[in-house]
Design a protein around this motif. Structure first.
Motif, short mmCIF file in Angstrom:
data_model
loop_
_atom_site.label_atom_id
_atom_site.label_comp_id
_atom_site.label_asym_id
_atom_site.label_seq_id
_atom_site.Cartn_x
_atom_site.Cartn_y
_atom_site.Cartn_z
N SER A 52 -1.85 7.51 -8.06
CA SER A 52 -3.38 7.68 -7.24
C SER A 52 -3.18 9.56 -7.14
N LEU A 53 -2.24 9.47 -7.69
CA LEU A 53 -1.96 11.18 -7.56
C LEU A 53 -2.70 11.42 -8.76
N PHE A 54 -3.30 10.83 -9.58
CA PHE A 54 -3.77 11.77 -10.68
C PHE A 54 -5.00 12.05 -10.21
N VAL A 55 -5.49 10.95 -9.92
CA VAL A 55 -6.89 11.25 -9.53
C VAL A 55 -6.95 11.86 -7.19
N ALA A 56 -6.18 12.37 -7.43
CA ALA A 56 -5.69 12.44 -5.54
C ALA A 56 -7.63 12.99 -5.20
N GLY A 57 -7.74 14.37 -6.10
CA GLY A 57 -9.21 15.03 -5.78
C GLY A 57 -10.22 14.11 -5.74
N LEU A 58 -10.94 12.92 -6.76
CA LEU A 58 -12.50 12.32 -7.03
C LEU A 58 -11.81 11.38 -5.69
N LEU A 59 -10.19 10.63 -5.74
CA LEU A 59 -10.39 9.78 -4.92
C LEU A 59 -10.89 10.21 -3.34
N ASP A 60 -10.60 11.99 -2.50
CA ASP A 60 -10.33 12.96 -1.64
C ASP A 60 -11.89 12.71 -1.52
N SER A 61 -13.08 13.36 -2.71
CA SER A 61 -14.25 13.59 -2.41
C SER A 61 -15.01 12.08 -2.40
N GLY A 62 -14.26 10.66 -2.83
CA GLY A 62 -15.06 9.14 -2.49
C GLY A 62 -15.52 8.77 -3.64
N GLU A 63 -15.82 9.46 -4.73
CA GLU A 63 -16.03 9.24 -6.41
C GLU A 63 -15.23 8.14 -6.70
N PHE A 64 -13.73 8.04 -6.98
CA PHE A 64 -13.22 6.95 -7.03
C PHE A 64 -12.70 6.40 -5.48
N ILE A 65 -11.80 5.01 -6.08
CA ILE A 65 -11.75 4.50 -5.02
C ILE A 65 -10.09 3.60 -4.67
N GLU A 66 -9.25 3.02 -4.02
CA GLU A 66 -8.63 1.92 -4.34
C GLU A 66 -8.72 0.89 -3.74
N LEU A 67 -9.38 -0.19 -4.97
CA LEU A 67 -9.22 -1.60 -4.68
C LEU A 67 -8.05 -2.08 -4.11
N PRO A 68 -8.21 -2.72 -2.69
CA PRO A 68 -7.60 -4.02 -2.42
C PRO A 68 -7.57 -5.05 -3.01
N VAL A 69 -6.45 -5.03 -3.97
CA VAL A 69 -6.49 -6.25 -4.92
C VAL A 69 -4.64 -6.37 -4.94
N GLN A 70 -4.07 -7.55 -4.38
CA GLN A 70 -2.79 -7.39 -4.50
C GLN A 70 -2.73 -8.63 -5.78
N PRO A 71 -1.09 -8.84 -6.61
CA PRO A 71 -0.61 -7.64 -6.12
C PRO A 71 -0.93 -5.95 -6.60
N VAL A 72 -0.53 -4.90 -6.22
CA VAL A 72 -0.97 -4.14 -6.55
C VAL A 72 0.37 -3.53 -8.01
N PRO A 73 -0.09 -3.13 -8.93
CA PRO A 73 1.30 -2.97 -10.08
C PRO A 73 2.65 -2.22 -9.30
N PRO A 74 3.77 -2.60 -9.93
CA PRO A 74 4.68 -1.70 -9.61
C PRO A 74 4.91 0.48 -10.06
N SER A 75 5.24 0.80 -9.46
CA SER A 75 4.94 2.09 -8.78
C SER A 75 5.91 2.76 -10.43
N ILE A 76 5.50 3.61 -10.87
CA ILE A 76 6.93 4.53 -11.85
C ILE A 76 7.85 5.00 -11.19
N ILE A 77 8.59 4.87 -12.14
CA ILE A 77 10.30 5.62 -11.87
C ILE A 77 10.57 6.72 -12.48
#
Length: 311
Positions: A246-271
């Motif tokens: 979500s970091l890569f699209v933080a501005g678009l998420l904050d503006s409401g243009e993008f959303i995070e879909l509530p789908v499980q499972p969530v892909p694993p985090s990148i280390i």
């Protein structure tokens, strides 16, 4: 353990006289004797054969002498290195993944420039497996990539965790209707370049989700791209759903243009990890320390909602 006592033991073994050792080390014979007794107490063994009329080391002392010399030599090398000119100068061959470019690279480069103005930087941006190959071949000095490298010759350190979510343009999929997972699987899914760790993990997740949803795997479509900018633009154009931090699209998420879909499972985090050769030069270690601090500051101050520092 006091290395001065070890040095005294080595010198005494060479000169075979408390008086001569005292003169060589600018001390008194009593002080030399006290150092040896203190070392014996710490090692829990006798070093001097005091039953002999002549100076003689015990058999155990003879055995330990080689180890003691190694400690003394290492101490002197450390002191010599510490006395060397501390200015960091030269050329740093730095390799990073695009995920770092879209997060804390700019801050890192500014801090490197401020802290080490005589340091020249050659920057390479590529996928992790390419960076790893180039580091192993010593074409790069320091790489920041996904996951560490399993090698005795390379030191790896995790720096940050990038949580990954299902990202979509608002309105592409109605989250209020049932069957969101099924509809996601029937939409093109965008992810990182083929062969990368995130792409491989996503393939496994999609296969499991399709199996649970009774959707033939061949009906799912995964689109791979090494370019984060391309992935974001395709999502913006309504092409599909992205499995990216979500970091890569933080501005678009904050503006409401993008959303995070509530789908499980969530892909694993990148280390994201930092890798360098264990015998790297001082300038590489200086750059590595700056990377550690830059990443931690970025995580704490700029994007605490979307990225987590490991340290």
């Amino acid at each position: 353990m006091n290395t001065r006592f070890i040095d005294t033991f080595v010198t005494l073994a060479q000169l075979r006289s408390f008086r001569a050792t005292a003169r060589a080390l600018h001390a008194t014979p009593a002080a030399i004797s006290l150092r040896i007794k203190s070392l014996e107490a710490e090692l829990q063994t006798e070093l001097i054969d005091r039953a002999s009329k002549e100076f003689r080391l015990t058999a155990h002392a003879e055995y330990l002498l080689g180890h003691a010399k190694a400690v003394v030599d290492a101490t002197r090398r450390l002191q010599s290195a510490a006395r060397k000119e501390s200015a960091v100068r030269g050329r740093l061959r730095l390799g990073v993944i695009e995920s770092v470019v879209h997060s804390w690279l700019a801050q890192y480069m500014r801090e490197l420039n401020a802290n080490y103005p005589e340091l020249e930087i050659d920057l390479a941006v590529d996928m992790s497996h390419v960076l790893e190959r180039r580091l192993r071949a010593r074409e790069l000095d320091l790489v920041i990539q996904v996951e560490g490298i399993d090698s005795n010759e390379i030191v790896s350190e995790a720096l940050a965790i990038y949580p990954v979510h299902w990202i979509a343009k608002k309105g592409l999929l109605d989250t209020r209707k049932e069957g969101l997972t099924q509809r996601l699987l029937q939409t093109p899914i965008l992810t990182f370049g083929r062969g990368t760790a995130p792409q491989r993990m996503l393939e496994e997740i999609v296969a499991k989700m399709a199996n649970l949803a009774a959707i033939p795997l061949e009906q799912t479509r995964i689109t791979c791209s090494p370019s984060v900018a391309a992935i974001v633009q395709l999502v913006r154009d309504g092409y599909g759903v992205a499995a990216i931090p979500s970091l890569f699209v933080a501005g678009l998420l904050d503006s409401g243009e993008f959303i995070e879909l509530p789908v499980q499972p969530v892909p694993p985090s990148i280390i994201v990890s930092m890798c360098l050769h264990s015998n790297a030069e001082m300038l590489v270690h200086a750059a590595a320390n700056t990377a550690r601090l830059s990443c931690a500051n970025y995580c704490a101050q700029i994007a605490p909602r979307y990225i987590e520092a490991v340290h």
